[in-house]
Write a protein that holds these residues in place. Structure first.
Motif, PDB file in Angstrom:
ATOM      1  N   PRO A 129     -16.752  33.923  51.244  1.00 51.50           N
ATOM      2  CA  PRO A 129     -17.832  33.454  52.127  1.00 51.50           C
ATOM      3  C   PRO A 129     -17.302  33.064  53.502  1.00 51.50           C
ATOM      4  O   PRO A 129     -16.140  32.714  53.674  1.00 51.50           O
ATOM      5  N   GLY A 130     -18.170  33.133  54.479  1.00 51.28           N
ATOM      6  CA  GLY A 130     -17.795  32.751  55.837  1.00 51.28           C
ATOM      7  C   GLY A 130     -18.555  33.592  56.841  1.00 51.28           C
ATOM      8  O   GLY A 130     -19.481  34.311  56.499  1.00 51.28           O
ATOM      9  N   ASP A 131     -18.170  33.505  58.095  1.00 46.54           N
ATOM     10  CA  ASP A 131     -18.846  34.230  59.164  1.00 46.54           C
ATOM     11  C   ASP A 131     -17.820  35.046  59.959  1.00 46.54           C
ATOM     12  O   ASP A 131     -17.107  34.509  60.805  1.00 46.54           O
ATOM     13  N   PRO A 132     -17.720  36.348  59.691  1.00 46.92           N
ATOM     14  CA  PRO A 132     -18.479  37.090  58.668  1.00 46.92           C
ATOM     15  C   PRO A 132     -17.814  36.974  57.307  1.00 46.92           C
ATOM     16  O   PRO A 132     -16.642  36.579  57.218  1.00 46.92           O
ATOM     17  N   PRO A 133     -18.522  37.351  56.217  1.00 49.73           N
ATOM     18  CA  PRO A 133     -17.891  37.374  54.894  1.00 49.73           C
ATOM     19  C   PRO A 133     -16.746  38.386  54.896  1.00 49.73           C
ATOM     20  O   PRO A 133     -16.787  39.392  55.603  1.00 49.73           O
ATOM     21  N   ILE A 134     -15.710  38.106  54.104  1.00 52.47           N
ATOM     22  CA  ILE A 134     -14.548  38.993  54.040  1.00 52.47           C
ATOM     23  C   ILE A 134     -14.537  39.718  52.694  1.00 52.47           C
ATOM     24  O   ILE A 134     -14.466  39.064  51.645  1.00 52.47           O
ATOM     25  N   PRO A 135     -14.613  41.046  52.678  1.00 54.12           N
ATOM     26  CA  PRO A 135     -14.528  41.778  51.407  1.00 54.12           C
ATOM     27  C   PRO A 135     -13.164  41.555  50.753  1.00 54.12           C
ATOM     28  O   PRO A 135     -12.125  41.602  51.420  1.00 54.12           O
ATOM     29  N   LEU A 136     -13.183  41.299  49.451  1.00 51.05           N
ATOM     30  CA  LEU A 136     -11.956  41.112  48.684  1.00 51.05           C
ATOM     31  C   LEU A 136     -11.895  42.149  47.569  1.00 51.05           C
ATOM     32  O   LEU A 136     -12.889  42.400  46.888  1.00 51.05           O
ATOM     33  N   ILE A 137     -10.742  42.736  47.378  1.00 45.38           N
ATOM     34  CA  ILE A 137     -10.500  43.605  46.233  1.00 45.38           C
ATOM     35  C   ILE A 137      -9.750  42.776  45.195  1.00 45.38           C
ATOM     36  O   ILE A 137      -8.641  42.294  45.460  1.00 45.38           O
ATOM     37  N   LEU A 138     -10.371  42.572  44.040  1.00 46.25           N
ATOM     38  CA  LEU A 138      -9.758  41.781  42.976  1.00 46.25           C
ATOM     39  C   LEU A 138      -8.995  42.707  42.040  1.00 46.25           C
ATOM     40  O   LEU A 138      -9.552  43.683  41.524  1.00 46.25           O
ATOM     41  N   ARG A 139      -7.750  42.387  41.801  1.00 49.92           N
ATOM     42  CA  ARG A 139      -6.906  43.242  40.965  1.00 49.92           C
ATOM     43  C   ARG A 139      -6.183  42.387  39.929  1.00 49.92           C
ATOM     44  O   ARG A 139      -5.477  41.444  40.280  1.00 49.92           O
ATOM     45  N   ARG A 140      -6.380  42.706  38.662  1.00 46.75           N
ATOM     46  CA  ARG A 140      -5.661  42.014  37.587  1.00 46.75           C
ATOM     47  C   ARG A 140      -4.427  42.820  37.213  1.00 46.75           C
ATOM     48  O   ARG A 140      -4.473  44.043  37.118  1.00 46.75           O
ATOM     49  N   SER A 141      -3.324  42.118  37.006  1.00 43.32           N
ATOM     50  CA  SER A 141      -2.075  42.788  36.689  1.00 43.32           C
ATOM     51  C   SER A 141      -1.357  42.071  35.547  1.00 43.32           C
ATOM     52  O   SER A 141      -1.187  40.843  35.575  1.00 43.32           O
TER      53      SER A 141
END
Length: 228
Positions: free
Chosen positions: A7-19
């Motif tokens: 969240p924020g201005d602007p929102p930041i896309p996150l790629i979630l990766r489990r390892s």
């Protein structure tokens, strides 16, 4: 792997990766495309990883700001070419025309990026072939062939059978930088390593290479922001 937003201005896309190999949470920001990847241990709760990312928000935004936004190439775009900054303008006729301060691309506006990209690939091939011919002659070793790609992790490569590969985006760099990369890969025809003998070979056929090598490290990634 999944996607979410910080969240924020602007929102930041996150790629979630489990390892399964990860022992802790880590963040990586690609300087090539600006993607933010959040890697977490396989059994960690997602909310903990997101909380970690939230705590690093100032750091993430700082790095994204330094990288700059991607540039969709079209009429009016200022584009680096051969070390100069040229403006893309509407062209006439059938051919792309290269001027002193601008590059004229004919055809419909929505096709300008694709047409200019195709033109730059051809110019890059001709320019790199000429440079490689010169350096191969100085080295005394022939190469087998040259291919152009839009690589992200390397500017060039040389295989054991003498095949040379280059990023066509090298045509956007200053001339001495393109020449250095050509000499670097040609030098691998004699030394398939980065030993002292290899670097001596680069200097013998090219000359002092510290400045163009530094340019690639500090400025090269920005060339991937241009989307054709």
């Amino acid at each position: 792997m999944s996607d979410t937003f910080l969240p924020g201005d602007p929102p930041i896309p996150l790629i979630l990766r489990r390892s399964a190999r990860a022992k802790r949470i880590s963040l990586r920001i690609s300087q090539l495309d600006g993607r933010v990847t959040l890697t977490m241990p396989k059994r960690l709760a997602q909310r903990e990883a997101l909380a970690f990312a939230q705590s690093k928000e100032p750091w993430i935004r700082k790095h994204l700001s330094e990288r700059g936004e991607d540039v969709s190439v079209g009429i009016g775009t200022e584009l680096p070419l051969g070390g100069r900054l040229l403006q893309v303008v509407q062209g006439q006729g059938r051919k792309v025309q290269l001027g002193q301060d601008e590059i004229a691309v004919p055809g419909s506006a929505e096709r300008v990026g694709a047409r200019l990209g195709a033109y730059l690939k051809e110019v890059a091939r001709d320019r790199l072939a000429g440079a490689c011919d010169d350096y191969a002659a100085r080295l005394g070793r022939p190469y087998a062939r040259i291919t152009m790609r839009d690589t992200r992790s390397r500017w060039g490569s040389c295989t054991s059978d003498g095949a040379l590969m280059f990023s066509w985006r090298l045509i956007m760099t200053p001339p001495e930088v393109l020449d250095y990369v050509a000499a670097h890969e040609v030098a691998h025809l004699a030394e398939m390593n980065h030993s002292a003998a290899f670097w001596a070979g680069v200097e013998r056929i090219y000359g002092p290479y510290a400045a163009p090598r530094k340019w690639l490290r500090t400025e090269g990634n920005a060339l991937h922001r241009y989307r054709f």
